[in-house]
Design a protein around this motif. Structure first.
Motif, PDB file in Angstrom:
ATOM      1  N   PRO A  91     -16.689  27.661 -45.759  1.00 27.95           N
ATOM      2  CA  PRO A  91     -17.133  27.308 -44.406  1.00 27.95           C
ATOM      3  C   PRO A  91     -17.229  25.790 -44.196  1.00 27.95           C
ATOM      4  O   PRO A  91     -16.904  25.299 -43.118  1.00 27.95           O
ATOM      5  N   SER A  92     -17.630  25.050 -45.233  1.00 31.30           N
ATOM      6  CA  SER A  92     -17.738  23.593 -45.071  1.00 31.30           C
ATOM      7  C   SER A  92     -16.363  22.949 -44.887  1.00 31.30           C
ATOM      8  O   SER A  92     -16.218  21.996 -44.117  1.00 31.30           O
ATOM      9  N   ASP A  93     -15.332  23.461 -45.577  1.00 27.96           N
ATOM     10  CA  ASP A  93     -13.974  22.943 -45.360  1.00 27.96           C
ATOM     11  C   ASP A  93     -13.498  23.267 -43.945  1.00 27.96           C
ATOM     12  O   ASP A  93     -12.860  22.445 -43.288  1.00 27.96           O
ATOM     13  N   GLU A  94     -13.796  24.481 -43.479  1.00 27.14           N
ATOM     14  CA  GLU A  94     -13.414  24.871 -42.123  1.00 27.14           C
ATOM     15  C   GLU A  94     -14.128  23.988 -41.094  1.00 27.14           C
ATOM     16  O   GLU A  94     -13.533  23.596 -40.091  1.00 27.14           O
ATOM     17  N   LEU A  95     -15.390  23.681 -41.353  1.00 27.85           N
ATOM     18  CA  LEU A  95     -16.147  22.819 -40.443  1.00 27.85           C
ATOM     19  C   LEU A  95     -15.487  21.448 -40.337  1.00 27.85           C
ATOM     20  O   LEU A  95     -15.262  20.949 -39.237  1.00 27.85           O
ATOM     21  N   ALA A  96     -15.145  20.861 -41.481  1.00 26.97           N
ATOM     22  CA  ALA A  96     -14.533  19.529 -41.482  1.00 26.97           C
ATOM     23  C   ALA A  96     -13.185  19.540 -40.757  1.00 26.97           C
ATOM     24  O   ALA A  96     -12.825  18.558 -40.107  1.00 26.97           O
ATOM     25  N   THR A  97     -12.465  20.646 -40.835  1.00 22.68           N
ATOM     26  CA  THR A  97     -11.137  20.736 -40.236  1.00 22.68           C
ATOM     27  C   THR A  97     -11.166  21.149 -38.771  1.00 22.68           C
ATOM     28  O   THR A  97     -10.392  20.639 -37.964  1.00 22.68           O
ATOM     29  N   SER A  98     -12.074  22.066 -38.401  1.00 21.70           N
ATOM     30  CA  SER A  98     -11.962  22.728 -37.096  1.00 21.70           C
ATOM     31  C   SER A  98     -13.095  22.471 -36.109  1.00 21.70           C
ATOM     32  O   SER A  98     -12.996  22.893 -34.961  1.00 21.70           O
ATOM     33  N   TYR A  99     -14.161  21.841 -36.517  1.00 19.83           N
ATOM     34  CA  TYR A  99     -15.291  21.615 -35.604  1.00 19.83           C
ATOM     35  C   TYR A  99     -14.873  20.753 -34.422  1.00 19.83           C
ATOM     36  O   TYR A  99     -15.263  20.978 -33.298  1.00 19.83           O
ATOM     37  N   GLY A 100     -14.077  19.754 -34.709  1.00 24.72           N
ATOM     38  CA  GLY A 100     -13.689  18.808 -33.668  1.00 24.72           C
ATOM     39  C   GLY A 100     -14.265  17.435 -33.990  1.00 24.72           C
ATOM     40  O   GLY A 100     -14.977  17.248 -34.978  1.00 24.72           O
ATOM     41  N   ALA A 101     -13.934  16.489 -33.160  1.00 25.41           N
ATOM     42  CA  ALA A 101     -14.392  15.120 -33.371  1.00 25.41           C
ATOM     43  C   ALA A 101     -15.912  15.059 -33.372  1.00 25.41           C
ATOM     44  O   ALA A 101     -16.576  15.750 -32.613  1.00 25.41           O
ATOM     45  N   GLY A 102     -16.449  14.293 -34.265  1.00 25.92           N
ATOM     46  CA  GLY A 102     -17.883  14.060 -34.278  1.00 25.92           C
ATOM     47  C   GLY A 102     -18.703  15.069 -35.040  1.00 25.92           C
ATOM     48  O   GLY A 102     -19.932  15.073 -34.916  1.00 25.92           O
ATOM     49  N   TYR A 103     -18.088  15.940 -35.839  1.00 21.23           N
ATOM     50  CA  TYR A 103     -18.901  16.927 -36.564  1.00 21.23           C
ATOM     51  C   TYR A 103     -19.904  16.235 -37.476  1.00 21.23           C
ATOM     52  O   TYR A 103     -20.996  16.736 -37.700  1.00 21.23           O
ATOM     53  N   ILE A 104     -19.555  15.061 -37.966  1.00 21.54           N
ATOM     54  CA  ILE A 104     -20.438  14.335 -38.883  1.00 21.54           C
ATOM     55  C   ILE A 104     -21.741  13.931 -38.191  1.00 21.54           C
ATOM     56  O   ILE A 104     -22.753  13.683 -38.841  1.00 21.54           O
ATOM     57  N   ARG A 105     -21.736  13.920 -36.859  1.00 20.61           N
ATOM     58  CA  ARG A 105     -22.956  13.593 -36.101  1.00 20.61           C
ATOM     59  C   ARG A 105     -23.777  14.845 -35.774  1.00 20.61           C
ATOM     60  O   ARG A 105     -24.688  14.776 -34.952  1.00 20.61           O
ATOM     61  N   ASP A 106     -23.478  15.957 -36.421  1.00 21.60           N
ATOM     62  CA  ASP A 106     -24.210  17.211 -36.205  1.00 21.60           C
ATOM     63  C   ASP A 106     -24.774  17.693 -37.543  1.00 21.60           C
ATOM     64  O   ASP A 106     -24.331  18.693 -38.103  1.00 21.60           O
ATOM     65  N   PRO A 107     -25.793  16.965 -38.072  1.00 21.54           N
ATOM     66  CA  PRO A 107     -26.300  17.287 -39.408  1.00 21.54           C
ATOM     67  C   PRO A 107     -26.900  18.693 -39.510  1.00 21.54           C
ATOM     68  O   PRO A 107     -26.811  19.330 -40.562  1.00 21.54           O
ATOM     69  N   ALA A 108     -27.491  19.211 -38.442  1.00 16.57           N
ATOM     70  CA  ALA A 108     -28.057  20.559 -38.497  1.00 16.57           C
ATOM     71  C   ALA A 108     -26.945  21.581 -38.723  1.00 16.57           C
ATOM     72  O   ALA A 108     -27.108  22.542 -39.484  1.00 16.57           O
ATOM     73  N   CYS A 109     -25.804  21.369 -38.097  1.00 17.15           N
ATOM     74  CA  CYS A 109     -24.662  22.263 -38.268  1.00 17.15           C
ATOM     75  C   CYS A 109     -24.136  22.164 -39.698  1.00 17.15           C
ATOM     76  O   CYS A 109     -23.871  23.178 -40.351  1.00 17.15           O
ATOM     77  N   ILE A 110     -23.992  20.961 -40.190  1.00 16.39           N
ATOM     78  CA  ILE A 110     -23.497  20.760 -41.560  1.00 16.39           C
ATOM     79  C   ILE A 110     -24.428  21.444 -42.553  1.00 16.39           C
ATOM     80  O   ILE A 110     -23.973  22.164 -43.447  1.00 16.39           O
ATOM     81  N   ASP A 111     -25.733  21.249 -42.405  1.00 14.37           N
ATOM     82  CA  ASP A 111     -26.695  21.873 -43.321  1.00 14.37           C
ATOM     83  C   ASP A 111     -26.609  23.399 -43.262  1.00 14.37           C
ATOM     84  O   ASP A 111     -26.641  24.070 -44.287  1.00 14.37           O
TER      85      ASP A 111
END
Length: 194
Positions: A91-111
Motif C-alpha cells: 500500500p505504501s508503494d501504491e500511495l507514492a505512485t498513485s496518490y497524486g501530487a503532494g502526498y508527502i504533505r498528508d502525514p496522516a494518510c502516510i501513517d
C-alpha cells in the motif's frame, strides 16, 4: 501440480479416477480476470516455467485463472484453497505512485497506509483522513485499482494457473485412489496414487 517444460495446451485433457471411473475434462480459463464482468474463456496453455494447481471444486471467482500480482485482493471476499500468494504491491508503494501530487504533505494518510497489509481491500476508510487520501484508498486498494496500473508490468503474471473442475460432489476417493492425467489422445501423461 504439473510443471511445463514446453508450452502445453491442456484443451481436451482429462483427469480420471482409476478407482471410480469418474472423468473430469480440463476446462477453459481466463488468463487475466477482470472484476465485475463475465470474463471470456480461452484454452489453458502452460508456458515453460508455469504450473497448474487443479482443484475439484468450483472457482470462488467463477473461472479458472492464472495468478497475477493483484489476484490476492479477491481473497478479501472469497476463500481460496490453497491460499493465494499475498504479493500485491505494498500500500505504501501504491500511495507514492498513485496518490497524486503532494502526498508527502498528508502525514496522516502516510501513517495510516503504512499500517495496512498487502492485498487488503479498503471499502470504507476512516472519516478523519483527507478526502484525497480516502479517494486513493477506495480507488487503488482493490483488484481493479491494482490491475489497471500494473497489468503491463513485466512481473504482473504469476507462474501458476488455478484450474477448477467445477465439481459439486466428491471426484476422488479419500484413500486408495489412482488419478490419471490423460492428454487429448487419451494417453496417460501423469498419474499419482494415495
Amino acid at each position: 501440480a504439473q510443471d511445463a517444460r514446453v508450452p502445453v495446451d491442456l484443451s481436451e485433457w482429462t483427469l480420471t479416477s482409476d478407482a471410480s471411473g469418474r472423468i473430469a475434462r480440463i476446462p477453459k480459463g481466463t488468463e487475466i480476470p477482470i472484476s465485475g464482468i463475465v470474463n471470456a474463456s480461452q484454452d489453458i496453455v502452460l508456458a515453460p516455467g508455469t504450473r497448474a494447481i487443479v482443484i475439484s471444486g468450483q472457482s470462488p471467482i467463477g473461472a479458472s485463472f492464472r495468478e497475477n500480482k493483484c489476484i490476492s485482493y479477491f481473497s478479501t471476499f472469497q476463500t481460496f484453497s490453497p491460499s493465494l500468494p499475498q504479493n500485491c504491491p505494498t500500500p505504501s508503494d501504491e500511495l507514492a505512485t498513485s496518490y497524486g501530487a503532494g502526498y508527502i504533505r498528508d502525514p496522516a494518510c502516510i501513517d495510516y497506509v503504512n499500517k495496512l497489509s498487502r492485498c487488503q481491500v479498503m471499502l470504507s476508510p476512516p472519516v478523519g483522513l483527507s478526502g484525497t487520501c480516502q479517494s486513493f484508498l477506495v480507488k487503488y486498494l482493490n483488484y481493479t485499482g491494482c490491475h489497471d496500473p500494473h497489468k503491463n508490468d513485466a512481473d504482473f503474471l504469476g507462474n501458476t494457473w488455478r484450474i477448477y473442475l467445477g465439481r459439486t460432489s466428491p471426484m476422488w476417493r479419500s484413500t486408495h485412489e489412482l488419478v490419471k492425467l490423460l492428454d487429448v489422445n487419451g494417453k496417460t501423461v501423469d498419474a499419482f496414487s494415495y
